[in-house]
Structures are given as structure tokens and as C-alpha cells.
Design a protein around this motif. Structure first.
Motif, PDB file in Angstrom:
ATOM      1  N   LEU A  73       0.823  -1.209   0.000  1.00  0.00           N
ATOM      2  CA  LEU A  73       0.000   0.000   0.000  1.00  0.00           C
ATOM      3  C   LEU A  73       0.861   1.265   0.000  1.00  0.00           C
ATOM      4  CD1 LEU A  73      -3.045   0.596   0.001  1.00  0.00           C
ATOM      5  CD2 LEU A  73      -2.910   0.885   2.484  1.00  0.00           C
ATOM      6  N   ARG A  74       2.012   1.198   0.643  1.00  0.00           N
ATOM      7  CA  ARG A  74       2.876   2.377   0.707  1.00  0.00           C
ATOM      8  C   ARG A  74       3.465   2.734  -0.660  1.00  0.00           C
ATOM      9  NH1 ARG A  74       5.821  -1.840   2.875  1.00  0.00           N
ATOM     10  NH2 ARG A  74       7.802  -2.290   1.852  1.00  0.00           N
ATOM     11  N   GLN A  75       3.403   1.798  -1.608  1.00  0.00           N
ATOM     12  CA  GLN A  75       3.906   2.077  -2.949  1.00  0.00           C
ATOM     13  C   GLN A  75       2.773   2.359  -3.940  1.00  0.00           C
ATOM     14  OE1 GLN A  75       6.773  -0.793  -4.387  1.00  0.00           O
ATOM     15  NE2 GLN A  75       7.948  -0.760  -2.481  1.00  0.00           N
ATOM     16  N   ILE A  76       1.612   2.706  -3.395  1.00  0.00           N
ATOM     17  CA  ILE A  76       0.478   3.141  -4.214  1.00  0.00           C
ATOM     18  C   ILE A  76       0.178   4.587  -3.838  1.00  0.00           C
ATOM     19  CG2 ILE A  76      -1.933   2.723  -4.837  1.00  0.00           C
ATOM     20  CD1 ILE A  76      -1.549  -0.176  -3.880  1.00  0.00           C
ATOM     21  N   SER A  77       0.045   5.443  -4.819  1.00  0.00           N
ATOM     22  CA  SER A  77      -0.134   6.868  -4.507  1.00  0.00           C
ATOM     23  C   SER A  77      -1.369   7.086  -3.640  1.00  0.00           C
ATOM     24  CB  SER A  77      -0.246   7.688  -5.793  1.00  0.00           C
ATOM     25  OG  SER A  77      -1.536   7.574  -6.361  1.00  0.00           O
ATOM     26  N   ARG A  78      -1.258   8.042  -2.725  1.00  0.00           N
ATOM     27  CA  ARG A  78      -2.378   8.350  -1.838  1.00  0.00           C
ATOM     28  C   ARG A  78      -3.597   8.764  -2.639  1.00  0.00           C
ATOM     29  NH1 ARG A  78      -4.529   6.674   2.671  1.00  0.00           N
ATOM     30  NH2 ARG A  78      -5.994   8.212   3.529  1.00  0.00           N
ATOM     31  N   THR A  79      -3.375   9.457  -3.733  1.00  0.00           N
ATOM     32  CA  THR A  79      -4.481   9.897  -4.582  1.00  0.00           C
ATOM     33  C   THR A  79      -5.230   8.707  -5.160  1.00  0.00           C
ATOM     34  OG1 THR A  79      -3.214  11.868  -5.166  1.00  0.00           O
ATOM     35  CG2 THR A  79      -5.077  11.316  -6.578  1.00  0.00           C
ATOM     36  N   MET A  80      -4.488   7.652  -5.538  1.00  0.00           N
ATOM     37  CA  MET A  80      -5.125   6.454  -6.072  1.00  0.00           C
ATOM     38  C   MET A  80      -5.984   5.786  -5.000  1.00  0.00           C
ATOM     39  SD  MET A  80      -5.534   4.463  -8.697  1.00  0.00           S
ATOM     40  CE  MET A  80      -6.991   3.480  -8.388  1.00  0.00           C
ATOM     41  N   LEU A 204       1.029   7.782  -9.622  1.00  0.00           N
ATOM     42  CA  LEU A 204      -0.228   8.149 -10.263  1.00  0.00           C
ATOM     43  C   LEU A 204      -0.725   9.508  -9.771  1.00  0.00           C
ATOM     44  CD1 LEU A 204      -2.018   4.689 -10.066  1.00  0.00           C
ATOM     45  CD2 LEU A 204      -1.397   5.879 -12.189  1.00  0.00           C
ATOM     46  N   ASN A 205      -1.111  10.385 -10.701  1.00  0.00           N
ATOM     47  CA  ASN A 205      -1.652  11.689 -10.318  1.00  0.00           C
ATOM     48  C   ASN A 205      -3.179  11.628 -10.272  1.00  0.00           C
ATOM     49  OD1 ASN A 205      -2.613  11.936 -12.989  1.00  0.00           O
ATOM     50  ND2 ASN A 205      -0.735  12.973 -13.667  1.00  0.00           N
ATOM     51  N   LEU A 206      -3.819  12.764 -10.015  1.00  0.00           N
ATOM     52  CA  LEU A 206      -5.263  12.801  -9.824  1.00  0.00           C
ATOM     53  C   LEU A 206      -6.007  12.327 -11.066  1.00  0.00           C
ATOM     54  CD1 LEU A 206      -7.815  13.536  -8.261  1.00  0.00           C
ATOM     55  CD2 LEU A 206      -7.511  15.925  -9.024  1.00  0.00           C
ATOM     56  N   ARG A 207      -5.642  12.847 -12.227  1.00  0.00           N
ATOM     57  CA  ARG A 207      -6.329  12.478 -13.463  1.00  0.00           C
ATOM     58  C   ARG A 207      -6.201  10.980 -13.741  1.00  0.00           C
ATOM     59  NH1 ARG A 207      -4.160  14.569 -19.238  1.00  0.00           N
ATOM     60  NH2 ARG A 207      -2.254  14.320 -18.025  1.00  0.00           N
ATOM     61  N   GLN A 208      -5.007  10.442 -13.537  1.00  0.00           N
ATOM     62  CA  GLN A 208      -4.759   9.021 -13.795  1.00  0.00           C
ATOM     63  C   GLN A 208      -5.470   8.144 -12.771  1.00  0.00           C
ATOM     64  OE1 GLN A 208      -0.525   9.350 -13.485  1.00  0.00           O
ATOM     65  NE2 GLN A 208      -0.213   9.745 -15.682  1.00  0.00           N
ATOM     66  N   ALA A 209      -5.398   8.546 -11.497  1.00  0.00           N
ATOM     67  CA  ALA A 209      -6.029   7.759 -10.432  1.00  0.00           C
ATOM     68  C   ALA A 209      -7.542   7.697 -10.611  1.00  0.00           C
ATOM     69  CB  ALA A 209      -5.669   8.340  -9.069  1.00  0.00           C
ATOM     70  N   ALA A 210      -8.140   8.807 -11.010  1.00  0.00           N
ATOM     71  CA  ALA A 210      -9.591   8.836 -11.201  1.00  0.00           C
ATOM     72  C   ALA A 210     -10.007   7.896 -12.331  1.00  0.00           C
ATOM     73  CB  ALA A 210     -10.045  10.264 -11.488  1.00  0.00           C
ATOM     74  N   LEU A 211      -9.215   7.860 -13.396  1.00  0.00           N
ATOM     75  CA  LEU A 211      -9.536   6.954 -14.499  1.00  0.00           C
ATOM     76  C   LEU A 211      -9.463   5.507 -14.043  1.00  0.00           C
ATOM     77  CD1 LEU A 211     -10.098   6.418 -17.501  1.00  0.00           C
ATOM     78  CD2 LEU A 211      -7.624   6.385 -17.851  1.00  0.00           C
ATOM     79  N   LEU A 212      -8.389   5.138 -13.339  1.00  0.00           N
ATOM     80  CA  LEU A 212      -8.245   3.755 -12.879  1.00  0.00           C
ATOM     81  C   LEU A 212      -9.312   3.411 -11.844  1.00  0.00           C
ATOM     82  CD1 LEU A 212      -4.368   3.261 -12.573  1.00  0.00           C
ATOM     83  CD2 LEU A 212      -5.880   2.819 -14.520  1.00  0.00           C
ATOM     84  N   GLY A 213      -9.608   4.351 -10.970  1.00  0.00           N
ATOM     85  CA  GLY A 213     -10.635   4.104  -9.961  1.00  0.00           C
ATOM     86  C   GLY A 213     -11.984   3.802 -10.581  1.00  0.00           C
ATOM     87  N   GLY A 214     -12.288   4.438 -11.700  1.00  0.00           N
ATOM     88  CA  GLY A 214     -13.565   4.210 -12.350  1.00  0.00           C
ATOM     89  C   GLY A 214     -13.637   2.921 -13.134  1.00  0.00           C
ATOM     90  N   LEU A 215     -12.491   2.328 -13.444  1.00  0.00           N
ATOM     91  CA  LEU A 215     -12.480   1.145 -14.293  1.00  0.00           C
ATOM     92  C   LEU A 215     -12.993  -0.115 -13.604  1.00  0.00           C
ATOM     93  CD1 LEU A 215      -9.087   1.446 -16.246  1.00  0.00           C
ATOM     94  CD2 LEU A 215     -11.396   1.646 -17.160  1.00  0.00           C
ATOM     95  N   VAL A 216     -12.790  -0.227 -12.291  1.00  0.00           N
ATOM     96  CA  VAL A 216     -13.060  -1.510 -11.640  1.00  0.00           C
ATOM     97  C   VAL A 216     -14.539  -1.896 -11.693  1.00  0.00           C
ATOM     98  CG1 VAL A 216     -11.047  -1.355 -10.129  1.00  0.00           C
ATOM     99  CG2 VAL A 216     -13.242  -0.429  -9.358  1.00  0.00           C
ATOM    100  N   MET A 242     -15.076  12.602  -5.690  1.00  0.00           N
ATOM    101  CA  MET A 242     -13.966  12.985  -4.816  1.00  0.00           C
ATOM    102  C   MET A 242     -14.141  14.431  -4.335  1.00  0.00           C
ATOM    103  SD  MET A 242     -10.749  11.207  -6.831  1.00  0.00           S
ATOM    104  CE  MET A 242      -9.524  11.519  -5.539  1.00  0.00           C
ATOM    105  N   ALA A 243     -14.626  15.297  -5.204  1.00  0.00           N
ATOM    106  CA  ALA A 243     -14.869  16.687  -4.806  1.00  0.00           C
ATOM    107  C   ALA A 243     -16.039  16.772  -3.836  1.00  0.00           C
ATOM    108  CB  ALA A 243     -15.135  17.538  -6.044  1.00  0.00           C
ATOM    109  N   GLN A 244     -17.092  15.994  -4.090  1.00  0.00           N
ATOM    110  CA  GLN A 244     -18.263  15.970  -3.209  1.00  0.00           C
ATOM    111  C   GLN A 244     -17.882  15.541  -1.797  1.00  0.00           C
ATOM    112  OE1 GLN A 244     -21.198  13.133  -4.470  1.00  0.00           O
ATOM    113  NE2 GLN A 244     -22.733  13.788  -2.973  1.00  0.00           N
ATOM    114  N   LEU A 245     -16.917  14.609  -1.695  1.00  0.00           N
ATOM    115  CA  LEU A 245     -16.477  14.115  -0.393  1.00  0.00           C
ATOM    116  C   LEU A 245     -15.339  14.956   0.193  1.00  0.00           C
ATOM    117  CD1 LEU A 245     -16.485  10.281  -1.210  1.00  0.00           C
ATOM    118  CD2 LEU A 245     -18.149  11.516   0.216  1.00  0.00           C
ATOM    119  N   ASN A 246     -15.006  16.068  -0.486  1.00  0.00           N
ATOM    120  CA  ASN A 246     -13.923  16.958  -0.049  1.00  0.00           C
ATOM    121  C   ASN A 246     -12.558  16.262  -0.018  1.00  0.00           C
ATOM    122  OD1 ASN A 246     -15.595  19.272   0.362  1.00  0.00           O
ATOM    123  ND2 ASN A 246     -16.313  18.351   2.297  1.00  0.00           N
TER     124      ASN A 246
END
Length: 756
Positions: A73-80, A204-216, A242-246
Motif C-alpha cells: 500500500l505504501r507504494q500506491i499513490s495516496r491519490t489512487m 499516479l496523479n489525480l487524473r490518472q487515479a480517477a480513471l483507474l478508480g472508475g475502471l473496476v 472525490m470533490a463531493q467528499l472533499n
């Protein structure tokens, strides 16, 4: 549990099977069913891709059933992490195995829509489903893991509760991110990050993490490489959530939504077909598949190799491989009715440095999956008749028996040889026939060992074989690596070559001459490490002195004449001290050149192959761009060897062969004494006192007490020079197992060693 069961009495009906409530499920039924379910879920190691590396640690091939690389987990970006939790289970760290609020919300949404519009599963429940699916071995198990049934929901919940009891939330989330499928063949977040964006999961940055998060939720429906519009919509939903949850600001979410997907797709090659050393890779896999230490069954070994996340360090040097492949491809084209093959081995280690053949791997015209470079056991091809390259074994046997290099033998053309005059391992050859071989080359009437070998005079070598007998050259060839030999090969024509020999075996045999009589088994792998970097097994070199070093030196001195001025292979000289032997068969069905420098050995073969796979003559065939009226080892196979060795020569250390001393060969060899039954220390002391170097082999089955020497190699009565190596094999204290028990564990059947 009763509360959960009560809720499930309604919830399961609403989510999994909308009309189940009307067929009699009740809270009591559910509670009783839950109590009957298993309480633990075994989470096996996730399938991970295996890397095959060259000698310098560079990946040459990747093997996998699932393209996955586990990361902590420590090698996965916090944003992801924030993206996946926000869209899949935002209360993950607040609830237990079941999110009652989320489940009830999903139920109401589904009832309002008249179907299953929203899922209510927590990340833990999703992990259970993914785990059961991943660990399913049969179609029935896979169906059970995915069915929308009452029983599956209950089973998942019970397992989810067990996971929450046994593991932390961070462990569950880490396992989930490594298990989930992200589409396009990428399993786990690390493989997905590398595949879609060519970055590691930690970057992974925000744009990339959001795309991967939506794929599952639906990996193929939102696959950005196939459905970029849908993927963009889904990514933006994740950003809004993510914005709705602040988790992120609306400004950051809007900025990310305004950007393109930013794909930088990098496909992960799978299998040997995509390797720069296709047939070496295939040889490595099939070589490892024979190792019982990697699994009790073939299926177990295959599962470990393709799903174990191994790092397999091999012996290949890609500089040598490129030189070998260019040497072969430049002389024999893939569409020719012939196959060119070349194997390179390092003397003194057995390290396989390169394997190349003219036909690449594949199913298209001019391609094949048959590996013509290696023995049939590892490549499915039969090999070819080795021709006059086998004369070197008769030469070595003659020198071992004290026949001077200057001794002459008649070379009539044709010869006239009653076959019962040849000695086998069991007495005279049983035949009343007469063999009348012819010479394809010229020489003096009575050449000596130098001239007869340089000119490859057939009847000279037949007479030499009459002097040595067939048994010793046969045994020597087997000891040097020609494992395809059988007792059927013990016949007068042995010196002119036998069938079904591979270039790798021939390179291994000739490397023994280069190593001054030290034979080392061909070794493509040096070690295997697991996914955590722990070494699972090392493959040490397996070497035995099979020829006295002065004898090997004498053979090299004779074979040098083949590649020096006046020899058939003089045009092949790589600019370093070299020795070799041509090989041409009757009818020119195959031609060979086997040769070596002091630090590299290689065997090249060109064999005529019909489209149906049967062998045919090379004569009259177009090979390498022009029709060959006739073919020969020096002019057809030799150039492959020569081109490769000339390219590799600048990489090799400057070494020379040891010149033989006539006194060494004639009378200063030392006889190996019997040491069976002695302690290792006593045996070693006795052998070292005679000037031998002593090596310790593995323990073997023996009737002798544990630790006592069972036998040596070479055995008692063998002759070596001072400094040569004698290997001692201690007893493990257990008698040899009867043949046919299928075990074959420690006792390797070391026969004919002479020490009992």
C-alpha cells in the motif's frame, strides 16, 4: 449476525434475486444458513507475472496468465487510494464487513428502478468475490463465484466478516488494489498504471487515479483504449465524487476533468513469442518444467513458472545472442527448405550463452514452434545426423589409449572392413557383413592423426576406430553430453556420426575439449527468486573431469589444424586461437561445424527439411539466397559459426590453448585409485597426494554407511594428469531404490564408475 441475517432477509432478495422474497426466504432461514457457512477464506498468493532475465539482469521475456505485479500500500499513490475508496466504498474505514447504509441505499435505488441499478457491496465483499473467482480452478467454481444467488451473497458476507476479523483495513485495501482487474489485460493497480500511463502506481496523479478508480466497476465497458468517451465520462464521475467528499477541491477536480485522458499505453509482452531470444526462452521454460523441486506435478510447476512472480536469472548474453542470430539468419533464410541452428556454450561452466535458428517462432509461413537447437526433450525436434563431428570422440579415445599423434593409419578409398573386426562394449560386433566406406576428401595413403583429422579422411578414422574399439568413444561421447546415444549406436559407422543429435549437445561436448577435459552440463538458469526477491533455488554448475587435461589439449592441438591455413575451416577463423571439426553426412541431409576458442564453444547445423517436416538433401536447394549445387560443413554450416564468432571475438578474453606434451600423453598420466568405502577426508587426502584436485558431489543412494564414499568420477583405473579434478560422491546411507518406482530421487544411476 442475527441483525445482519434479518437485514439480508430483505436486502439479498432486493439486490441479488429481486423476487426471492416471495418464495419463502425469511430471517430465520438466513440466520441458519449463515451459521452453516465456512468461517475462513484462504487467500492464496495472487498470480503474478514472471520475469526471465539475461546474465546482466535485463528482462528478456515475461510470462503470465494474469499481468500483475503486487505492490504494498505504501507504494500506491495516496491519490489512487482516495479515488478507489471514494467511488467504491467511501465509508470503508468506518463500517465493518457490511455497509448497512450503503446496502439499504442500493436496495431503495434498485426498487425505484425496478432492477439492479446499484450495488451495495463493500470493498471487503468485492475482495471476497474477486478472491473466489481468482482461486476457482473449474468452470463450476467460477460460476459459483459470480452467480447472483442468495447463497453466494451469504457466503461472501461470511467470508467478508472473517477477513475483517483477521486483517486490518489497510491489508484488505492493499489486497483489493492488487487483485482488481482494470481491463485491457491489466490485473492490479501496478500493472494498470504501467499499462495505461507507463508509470508506477506510486506516481499516479489525480487524473490518472480517477480513471483507474472508475475502471473496476466495468473494466471493459470503460476501457479507455477502446471506449475513450465512456472512460472519460466515468473518470469525471469519480472526480466529482472525490470533490463531493472533499477529498479534492472542486477546482482541482474541474481542472482534471478539462484534460484529456493522457494515455501512454505500454503493452506488456507475454510469452517467449515476444522475446528477443525466443527459442532460448522456450528452452528455459521447458528445462525448468523438468525440475521436480518446482512442484510435484507438471501442472504445479507450470503454475509456479507462469503465475509465481518469479525472477529467473539465466546465462544468456544478449550480445552473443544477437551475433548468433545474425550469423544464422545471414546464411539460412526462414523460407528455405532447410533449417540453420547454432548453440553457444561457455567451457568450464556449461552456461548456455546463445541459441539461434533460422526459422523464427510462430505459425506463419517460414515460422515454427519446433526448437531445432536443443535436444528433443526440450524442443520436440529430432535433431540431425552429426556426420564427421563424431570423429573427435574417436580421436580423443585414441589419445587416451596412448596412440601417438604421429602414428599413421591406412586411408584406402574405398575401404574394406569386415564388421566383426570392430570391438563393442560386449565383444566383437555381431555381423558377418563387410563395410565399404568411401573418402570424400583426399590425403596421403597413410596419414597421421594430424593430417587424417585436418582432411577428415573417412577410412583413416575407420582404421583408427578399429584400433580404439567403439566402446570407449561411445562412452566418452555420452560423458561429454551426447545424451541421445543408445546402445544401438555402438556400431562401426559410429565414427562417421549418429542420428538425432542437437547443436546444443554437440556444443556441450566440444566445450569439454576447450575446458581441458572438464565436462559441464548445459545450464541455462543460475537461480530463481520469488516475488519478494528471496532466492528459491540456485543452479550450480555440474562439472566432471571426463578427459585427462593433456588428452584434451592434444585433441585441441589436432583440431586447430581445421581452422588454420590449409584446413577446411580456415576461412572461419575468428582471429583468436580456435579449433573445430566439420561434419557432412551421406546425401548431405545435414552439415555441421563444431568449434571453439579457449573460452567459447559452438555448434552450427544446417539440415534439409521438407514442408511436411521430413528431412531431405540440401543439395540443389536454395539456401541463403542461392541454389547450392553441393553442400559441406565448412561452406554451409561453418559460415554461421564463423560470422558469430568473429562478431563475438572482441568480447572474449585473449587466451590460448595449452600445447600438449608428448611425454604427458605417453606416460605421465596418473591412475585414479579405488576410494569407495573410505571417509571423504581420507579419500581426498589420498587423491590430493597424487596431485589431483578434489571436488565433492552430491550424496547418492548406496548400501554403504552414510558419509562414506560410494564412488568417484572418473572411477578407479581412470587416468588423469596432475591438477585434474576427481569428484567424490558420498553415500546417503540408503540403498538404491528399485527401478520402476517412479521416484528417482537421489541416486542418479551413476554406472560404470569403477568404484562400486
Amino acid at each position: 449476525m442475527l441483525l445482519v441475517a434479518a437485514v439480508l432477509g430483505v436486502v439479498v432478495a432486493g439486490l441479488a434475486i429481486p423476487f426471492a422474497g416471495v418464495v419463502g426466504f425469511s430471517a430465520r432461514n438466513v440466520a441458519e444458513s449463515v451459521d452453516d457457512l465456512p468461517q475462513e477464506l484462504e487467500t492464496e498468493q495472487l498470480p503474478q507475472r514472471t520475469e526471465i532475465e539475461d546474465i546482466n539482469g535485463k528482462t528478456i521475456a515475461t510470462l503470465y496468465d494474469q499481468n500483475r505485479v503486487n505492490v504494498p500500500l505504501r507504494q500506491i499513490s495516496r491519490t489512487m487510494v482516495e479515488a478507489i475508496v471514494a467511488i467504491e466504498d467511501f465509508r470503508f474505514y468506518q463500517h465493518g464487513a457490511l455497509d448497512l447504509k450503503g446496502t439499504m441505499r442500493a436496495l431503495l435505488t434498485n426498487q425505484a428502478s425496478g432492477g439492479v441499478a446499484q450495488g451495495g457491496s463493500s470493498i471487503t465483499q468485492q475482495l471476497v468475490k474477486l478472491t473466489l473467482l481468482n482461486q476457482a480452478d473449474t468452470d463450476e467454481e467460477r460460476k459459483a463465484a459470480t452467480d447472483d444467488t442468495y447463497g453466494r451473497k451469504l457466503r461472501e458476507l461470511r467470508y467478508a466478516i472473517a477477513l475483517e476479523k483477521r486483517h486490518s483495513k489497510d491489508w484488505i485495501l492493499e489486497r483489493y488494489l492488487n487483485t482488481a482487474y482494470f481491463g485491457d489485460g491489466a490485473y492490479g493497480v501496478q500493472a494498470a498504471a504501467q499499462h495505461y500511463f507507463s508509470v508506477n502506481a506510486k506516481d499516479l496523479n489525480l487524473r490518472q487515479a480517477a480513471l483507474l478508480g472508475g475502471l473496476v466497476q466495468s473494466p471493459e465497458a470503460y476501457n479507455p483504449t477502446k471506449n475513450p468517451a465512456q472512460a472519460t465520462v466515468r473518470r469525471n464521475i469519480v472526480l466529482d465524487r472525490m470533490a463531493q467528499l472533499n477529498v479534492v477541491s472542486e477546482a482541482d477536480a474541474d481542472a482534471a476533468k478539462a484534460k484529456k485522458l493522457g494515455l501512454k499505453v505500454k503493452n506488456q509482452p507475454n510469452g517467449c513469442l515476444n522475446s528477443g531470444a525466443q527459442f532460448f526462452c522456450d528452452y528455459v521454460v521447458r528445462w525448468l518444467m523438468t525440475d521436480d523441486a518446482l512442484g510435484a506435478t507438471t501442472q504445479d510447476r507450470k503454475r509456479l513458472i507462469f503465475n509465481g512472480g518469479l525472477t529467473i536469472r539465466t546465462t544468456i548474453d544478449m550480445r552473443y545472442q544477437r551475433a548468433a542470430q545474425q550469423g544464422v539468419s545471414g546464411q539460412v533464410y526462414k523460407g528455405d527448405q532447410a533449417v540453420g541452428a547454432l548453440a553457444l556454450i561457455e567451457p568450464g561452466t556449461g552456461n548456455v550463452k546463445a541459441l539461434a535458428q533460422s526459422r523464427p517462432m510462430g505459425t506463419r509461413k517460414g515460422e515454427t514452434f519446433l526448437n531445432y537447437v536443443v535436444p528433443k526433450k526440450y524442443g520436440d525436434a529430432n535433431g540431425a545426423q552429426a556426420g564427421s563431428t563424431f570423429k573427435a570422440f574417436v580421436l580423443a579415445a585414441a589419445i587416451s589409449q596412448g596412440i601417438p599423434l604421429t602414428k599413421t593409419f591406412p586411408a584406402p578409398n574405398p575401404g574394406y572392413f569386415p564388421e566383426n573386426k570392430f570391438e563393442t562394449c560386449d565383444g566383437p560386433y555381431q555381423s558377418s557383413g563387410v563395410w565399404e566406406p568411401k573418402n570424400s576428401t583426399s590425403s596421403s595413403a597413410n596419414p597421421n592423426l594430424y593430417e587424417g583429422t585436418r582432411n577428415s579422411v573417412n577410412t583413416f578414422f575407420v582404421n583408427l576406430e578399429l584400433a580404439t574399439g567403439i566402446c570407449e568413444p561411445y562412452k566418452l561421447a555420452k560423458q561429454m553430453g551426447i545424451r541421445s546415444l543408445t546402445k544401438d549406436n555402438i556400431k562401426p559407422s559410429f565414427t562417421l556420426g549418429v542420428v538425432d543429435v542437437s547443436p546444443l549437445d554437440m556444443a556441450e561436448a566440444y566445450s569439454t575439449f576447450a575446458a581441458r577435459g572438464l565436462h559441464c552440463d548445459a545450464r541455462p538458469v543460475t537461480q530463481i527468486a520469488d516475488a519478494q526477491g528471496n532466492v528459491l533455488k540456485k543452479y550450480d554448475k555440474q562439472c566432471t573431469q571426463v578427459l585427462a587435461s593433456p588428452v584434451a589439449d592434444a585433441v585441441s592441438d589436432v583440431l586447430r589444424g581445421v581452422v588454420e591455413p590449409g584446413g577446411f575451416g580456415s576461412a572461419l577463423n575468428p582471429g583468436q586461437p580456435a579449433a573445430g571439426k566439420t561434419g557432412t553426412t551421406n546425401g548431405n541431409y545435414s552439415v555441421w561445424f563444431a568449434g571453439y576458442t579457449p573460452n567459447l564453444a559452438g555448434a552450427a547445423m544446417v539440415a534439409g527439411v521438407k514442408p511436411n517436416g521430413n528431412q531431405q538433401t540440401l543439395d540443389g536447394k536454395s539456401i541463403g539466397g542461392y541454389v547450392r549445387a553441393s553442400t559441406a560443413g565448412s561452406t554451409t554450416a561453418g559460415p554461421m559459426w564463423g560470422d558469430a564468432f568473429k562478431a563475438i571475438a572482441p568480447l572474449l578474453p585473449d587466451e590460448n590453448f595449452v600445447r600438449p606434451s608428448s611425454t604427458d600423453v605417453a606416460g605421465l598420466l596418473v591412475t585414479v585409485p579405488p576410494v569407495a568405502g573410505k571417509t571423504y577426508d581420507d579419500a581426498r587426502a589420498e587423491l590430493e597426494a597424487l596431485g589431483f584436485t578434489v571436488a565433492r558431489g552430491g550424496s547418492v543412494d548406496s548400501r554403504l554407511a552414510r558419509g562414506l564414499i560410494s564412488y568417484s568420477s572418473p572411477g578407479a583405473g581412470g587416468q588423469l594428469a596432475t591438477g585434474d579434478t576427481v569428484t567424490l560422491y558420498p553415500s546417503d546411507g540408503s540403498p538404491a531404490k528399485p527401478k520402476g518406482n517412479g521416484k528417482g530421487k537421489k541416486g542418479k544411476g551413476k554406472k560404470g564408475r569403477g568404484n562400486g
